[in-house]
Design an enzyme around this catalytic site. Sequence first.
Site, mmCIF file in Angstrom:
data_model
loop_
_atom_site.group_PDB
_atom_site.id
_atom_site.type_symbol
_atom_site.label_atom_id
_atom_site.label_comp_id
_atom_site.label_asym_id
_atom_site.label_seq_id
_atom_site.Cartn_x
_atom_site.Cartn_y
_atom_site.Cartn_z
ATOM 1 N N VAL A 82 -6.047 3.470 -2.169
ATOM 2 C CA VAL A 82 -5.041 2.831 -1.322
ATOM 3 C C VAL A 82 -4.156 1.931 -2.178
ATOM 4 C CG1 VAL A 82 -4.619 1.344 0.666
ATOM 5 C CG2 VAL A 82 -6.567 2.918 0.675
ATOM 6 N N LYS A 83 -2.870 2.206 -2.133
ATOM 7 C CA LYS A 83 -1.900 1.462 -2.933
ATOM 8 C C LYS A 83 -1.338 0.318 -2.093
ATOM 9 C CE LYS A 83 1.863 2.712 -6.132
ATOM 10 N NZ LYS A 83 2.799 3.812 -6.438
#
Length: 215
Positions: A82-83
């Site tokens: 997850v960025k």
Amino acid sequence: MKFFIDTANINEIKEANALGVLAGVTTNPSLVAKEGVDFHERIREICNVVEGPVSAEVISLEADKMIEEGKELAKIAPNVVVKVPMTTEGLKAVKAFSDLGIRTNVTLVFSAVQALLAARAGATYVSPFLGRLDDIGHNGMDLIRQIAEIFAIHGIETEIIAASVRHSVHVTDAALNGAHIATIPANVIASLVKHPLTDQGIEKFLADWEKTQEK
């Protein structure tokens, strides 16, 4: 140093993967929007092509909404990372993801202290942006080196992803200054393979071989 590709284009990913050097993929909302496809479906497609980490970015700016989005993204495939943007709310989300065992990539890092904060919040990766620093007259490689030194001094395992890579010199310098990974656009990956002396050498070998066949 490992090589990631920075794209949401499936063909570019497949071509880079065929080289045998691709260790992961990074995407962002702009790259996915350019493809004109469903975001979650494209991330799923990418994860089916690449076994390594695939960074998928949240859109929300509030921590609770980032966490909701990130949980859904993490369900797509085990290799989803997850960025999260480097903000106060982003750090809160990173801590929550870390507690849940969800890997994170903190993006838009422009200072060593931002990288340190992200690492302490539990980030798996931090992404300092080289090209954008160059654009405002700052030296992105100084930042990579500072982050690498700080992480080494304090035994921090968070990996450094050199991002906003514009050319081959960025790649070489990032490797020399301690980046663990460079995430690179497809056109720059293609340029890394090439060198004029390599082409000249091949032409000479072929010309010499043709001469032997004429005898």
